[in-house]
Design an enzyme around this catalytic site. Structure first.
Site, PDB file in Angstrom:
ATOM      1  N   LYS A  57       6.371 -22.562  21.963  1.00  0.00           N
ATOM      2  CA  LYS A  57       7.299 -21.424  21.952  1.00  0.00           C
ATOM      3  C   LYS A  57       8.002 -21.389  23.311  1.00  0.00           C
ATOM      4  CE  LYS A  57       5.439 -19.056  18.235  1.00  0.00           C
ATOM      5  NZ  LYS A  57       6.239 -19.167  17.021  1.00  0.00           N
TER       6      LYS A  57
ATOM      7  N   HIS B 127       1.872 -27.586   9.843  1.00  0.00           N
ATOM      8  CA  HIS B 127       3.210 -28.192   9.794  1.00  0.00           C
ATOM      9  C   HIS B 127       3.250 -29.598  10.405  1.00  0.00           C
ATOM     10  CE1 HIS B 127       4.186 -24.218   8.627  1.00  0.00           C
ATOM     11  NE2 HIS B 127       4.413 -23.704   9.809  1.00  0.00           N
TER      12      HIS B 127
ATOM     13  N   GLU C 237      10.423 -24.502  19.638  1.00  0.00           N
ATOM     14  CA  GLU C 237      11.034 -23.210  19.326  1.00  0.00           C
ATOM     15  C   GLU C 237      11.500 -22.559  20.614  1.00  0.00           C
ATOM     16  OE1 GLU C 237       9.211 -21.033  15.832  1.00  0.00           O
ATOM     17  OE2 GLU C 237       7.438 -21.719  16.905  1.00  0.00           O
TER      18      GLU C 237
ATOM     19  N   LYS D 116      -0.268 -20.076   4.880  1.00  0.00           N
ATOM     20  CA  LYS D 116      -1.129 -20.360   6.006  1.00  0.00           C
ATOM     21  C   LYS D 116      -1.220 -19.096   6.865  1.00  0.00           C
ATOM     22  CE  LYS D 116       0.764 -21.535   9.853  1.00  0.00           C
ATOM     23  NZ  LYS D 116       1.800 -20.687  10.437  1.00  0.00           N
TER      24      LYS D 116
ATOM     25  N   HIS E  62       5.530 -24.270   4.553  1.00  0.00           N
ATOM     26  CA  HIS E  62       6.965 -24.233   4.257  1.00  0.00           C
ATOM     27  C   HIS E  62       7.710 -25.431   4.850  1.00  0.00           C
ATOM     28  CE1 HIS E  62       7.387 -22.284   8.224  1.00  0.00           C
ATOM     29  NE2 HIS E  62       8.662 -22.578   8.164  1.00  0.00           N
TER      30      HIS E  62
ATOM     31  N   ARG F  44       0.800  -1.216   0.000  1.00  0.00           N
ATOM     32  CA  ARG F  44       0.000   0.000   0.000  1.00  0.00           C
ATOM     33  C   ARG F  44       0.846   1.285   0.000  1.00  0.00           C
ATOM     34  NH1 ARG F  44      -4.929   0.006   3.985  1.00  0.00           N
ATOM     35  NH2 ARG F  44      -3.181  -0.157   5.394  1.00  0.00           N
TER      36      ARG F  44
ATOM     37  N   LYS G  11      11.296 -28.108   3.480  1.00  0.00           N
ATOM     38  CA  LYS G  11      12.551 -28.305   4.221  1.00  0.00           C
ATOM     39  C   LYS G  11      13.252 -29.558   3.691  1.00  0.00           C
ATOM     40  CE  LYS G  11      11.105 -25.977   8.455  1.00  0.00           C
ATOM     41  NZ  LYS G  11      12.029 -24.895   8.754  1.00  0.00           N
TER      42      LYS G  11
ATOM     43  N   ASP H 213      -1.533 -22.534  14.694  1.00  0.00           N
ATOM     44  CA  ASP H 213      -0.319 -21.996  14.067  1.00  0.00           C
ATOM     45  C   ASP H 213       0.626 -23.109  13.595  1.00  0.00           C
ATOM     46  OD1 ASP H 213       1.451 -19.801  13.383  1.00  0.00           O
ATOM     47  OD2 ASP H 213       2.695 -20.416  15.094  1.00  0.00           O
TER      48      ASP H 213
HETATM   49  C1  BG6 Z   1       5.366 -20.438  11.094  1.00  0.00           C
HETATM   50  C2  BG6 Z   1       4.655 -20.084  12.364  1.00  0.00           C
HETATM   51  O1  BG6 Z   1       4.488 -21.055  10.192  1.00  0.00           O
HETATM   52  O2  BG6 Z   1       6.434 -21.326  11.383  1.00  0.00           O
HETATM   53  C3  BG6 Z   1       5.607 -19.482  13.363  1.00  0.00           C
HETATM   54  O3  BG6 Z   1       3.613 -19.173  12.079  1.00  0.00           O
HETATM   55  C4  BG6 Z   1       6.800 -20.370  13.568  1.00  0.00           C
HETATM   56  O4  BG6 Z   1       4.960 -19.222  14.598  1.00  0.00           O
HETATM   57  C5  BG6 Z   1       7.425 -20.775  12.246  1.00  0.00           C
HETATM   58  O5  BG6 Z   1       7.750 -19.654  14.345  1.00  0.00           O
HETATM   59  C6  BG6 Z   1       8.499 -21.823  12.431  1.00  0.00           C
HETATM   60  O6  BG6 Z   1       9.157 -22.040  11.213  1.00  0.00           O
HETATM   61  P1  BG6 Z   1      10.666 -22.557  11.182  1.00  0.00           P
HETATM   62  O7  BG6 Z   1      10.929 -22.784   9.735  1.00  0.00           O
HETATM   63  O8  BG6 Z   1      11.494 -21.481  11.804  1.00  0.00           O
HETATM   64  O9  BG6 Z   1      10.675 -23.808  11.990  1.00  0.00           O
END
Ligand code: BG6
Length: 490
Positions: free
Chosen positions: A340, A242, A218, A150, A180, A51, A184, A237
């Site tokens: 987290k 994932h 994480e 997502k 994603h 924007r 990997k 999330d």
């Molecule tokens: C994302 C989540 O899809 O994946 C995040 O929204 C998360 O909360 C992240 O931190 C983790 O991805 P990676 O590749 O760092 O393991």
């Protein structure tokens, strides 16, 4: 064998949310890496769209800074950066009005021969506006693709609505739903491990496997994403996408080929075989947690509520005991956990085989530990097959539990590409194998929705855990009740 670069046909990638976090951290660096790897052909172009007004030069500066910040200094090559920036331009476009759309159309031009990929790196609330304007401004042709990130919805109903919205403009073959994790390197290796070796597949069932653990841990906290995260939580999330995708790759039947639909058909069957978790059994099969103040990466960190600055019952940790009700897996628990501010950043899949039926070794030989296959997704990607061997040397028959170690960094000198590099190139090639099909997303929500409902019905807040630990004690109890323990990542 060294890695091989196969250039892709020229394409235009238009990134909505071109000045946002995802573009800065992941998309621009990934496209630069493909430039550096010699994979982009002429006349590939990258058009940032967002924007705020910005000149082409300012956007190129933004892109250069993103590369400086998010690419290793040893991979920063000014000559390649300059060639990359020559492909980059910017158009200010408002997704919610007609402002900027004519300019975007003019910038894209009339070429309909090349792949045109629209990357929606924006909030899903803008998907409807953007896709309907792409249609009304006649920006969609046969080689047009749309890439969506997502979260695809926040429950089954909203996911169906989002898919419908995009589906009104694009055919399923044009829609690339990114998870994603599927890009990997080690996740793809899971398929090689299972289907390019004769060794595992005969044992890959309830007769030989005791249980499976999938951990995506994480150490980071909210990372300035409070607005999104607090409305999502760990189940939406991380698990709905994932972790469930990882579970599918571990549990699916061998697909007939690597064709997108062959693989996705098998993943879908797994999702549809998951035993439901509802308010009747959620208490015994799920654990929700939320981090309290503690220590992470050597420093003191705030609790979730202090970071958020308001009360919340959103879970930052979840553990689930899942069951796949089919012939291959009946009776084999899949323990899933993610969170987290855990003790370390470590993602792994652990396949624990059944113990040997009878030991011929006396007590002095030591305990015979069951075999374990540990697939480490990150960091330090690799695979370890834990086996029993005889301790070398004299001293009688003493047994030792040791790994056959394939740590990729040591075994292969190759750099491990970021997931987005592979996935964006697959979009250009039109290969959907590593993208989620619409019915997969729906099936995943069909399993997750009743869990969300069960949690919403309880008055109980998530269990607290100290930042820097492995989650609430209830998560340990979840697995220990079954006489098993969580594998402690190394
Ligand atoms: C994302 C989540 O899809 O994946 C995040 O929204 C998360 O909360 C992240 O931190 C983790 O991805 P990676 O590749 O760092 O393991």
């Amino acid at each position: 064998m060294t890695s091989q670069i196969i250039p892709v046909d020229p394409f235009d990638c238009i990134v909505f949310g071109g000045t946002g976090d995802l573009a800065e951290r992941k998309l621009i660096p990934a496209l630069y890496q493909r430039q550096r790897g010699g994979q982009l052909s002429e006349p590939t172009r990258i058009i940032g769209a967002s924007r705020s007004p910005m000149s082409n030069d300012d956007y190129r500066k933004f892109a250069e800074n993103a590369i400086k910040e998010f690419v290793k200094p040893t991979e920063f090559d000014q000559n390649q950066v300059d060639q990359f920036l020559a492909r980059v331009s910017y158009v200010a476009v408002d997704a919610t009005s007609d402002n900027g759309w004519e300019e975007l159309k003019a910038e894209i031009g009339n070429d309909t021969k090349h792949v045109r990929a629209f990357y929606l790196a924006v909030s899903p609330s803008l998907f409807a506006d953007i896709s309907s304007r792409l249609k009304s401004y006649k920006l969609v042709h046969d080689h047009t693709r749309i890439i969506v990130e997502k979260p695809i919805g926040r429950d089954l109903q909203s996911a169906i609505a989002l898919n419908d919205t995009i589906g009104h403009v694009f055919h399923e073959q044009q829609i690339f739903r990114i998870d994603h994790y599927l890009g990997k390197e080690t996740v793809q290796n899971l398929m090689a491990l299972r289907f390019a070796n004769a060794l595992y597949e005969p044992l890959w069932n309830s007769a030989h496997i005791d249980h499976v653990q999938i951990t995506v841990a994480e150490s980071v906290g909210l990372e300035n994403r409070a607005g999104y995260y607090d409305t999502a939580g760990a189940l939406r999330d991380m698990v709905q996408n994932h972790i469930m995708q990882l579970l599918c790759l571990v549990a699916m039947e061998p697909p007939a080929s690597m064709d997108a639909d062959a693989v996705r058909d098998e993943k879908l069957k797994v999702l549809r075989s998951l035993s439901p978790i509802t308010s009747k059994n959620a208490d015994g099969l799920t654990v929700r947690g939320q981090y309290r103040a503690g220590a992470s990466s050597g420093g003191a960190v705030k609790g979730y509520i202090q970071e958020l600055e308001h009360p919340s019952n959103t879970e930052t940790f979840v553990a689930i005991k899942a069951e796949i009700a089919n012939w291959r897996w009946a009776g084999v628990p899949f323990y899933l956990r993610t969170g987290k501010r855990l003790a370390s950043r470590a993602s792994e899949i652990v396949v624990s085989f059944k113990p040997i039926p009878h030991s011929i070794f006396g007590e002095s030989a030591g305990r015979v530990v069951a075999n374990q296959l540990v697939i480490r997704l990150q960091p330090d990607e690799g695979v370890k097959q834990w086996m029993m061997i005889k301790d070398p040397g004299p001293g009688g028959m003493r047994l030792r539990h040791v790994p056959l170690d394939m740590t990729f960094a040591e075994s292969f000198a190759a750099r491990s590409p970021d997931a987005y590099e592979r996935l964006i190139m697959d979009v250009v090639r039109g290969n959907q194998t590593l993208f989620m099909r619409r019915d997969e997303v729906v099936a995943a929500w069909q399993w997750v929705d009743p869990i969300l409902r069960a949690w919403a019905e309880t008055e109980q807040p998530p269990a607290g855990y100290t930042a820097g630990t492995w989650g609430p004690s209830a998560a340990i109890a979840l697995i220990e009740r079954d006489n098993r323990t969580w594998h402690e990542p190394e």
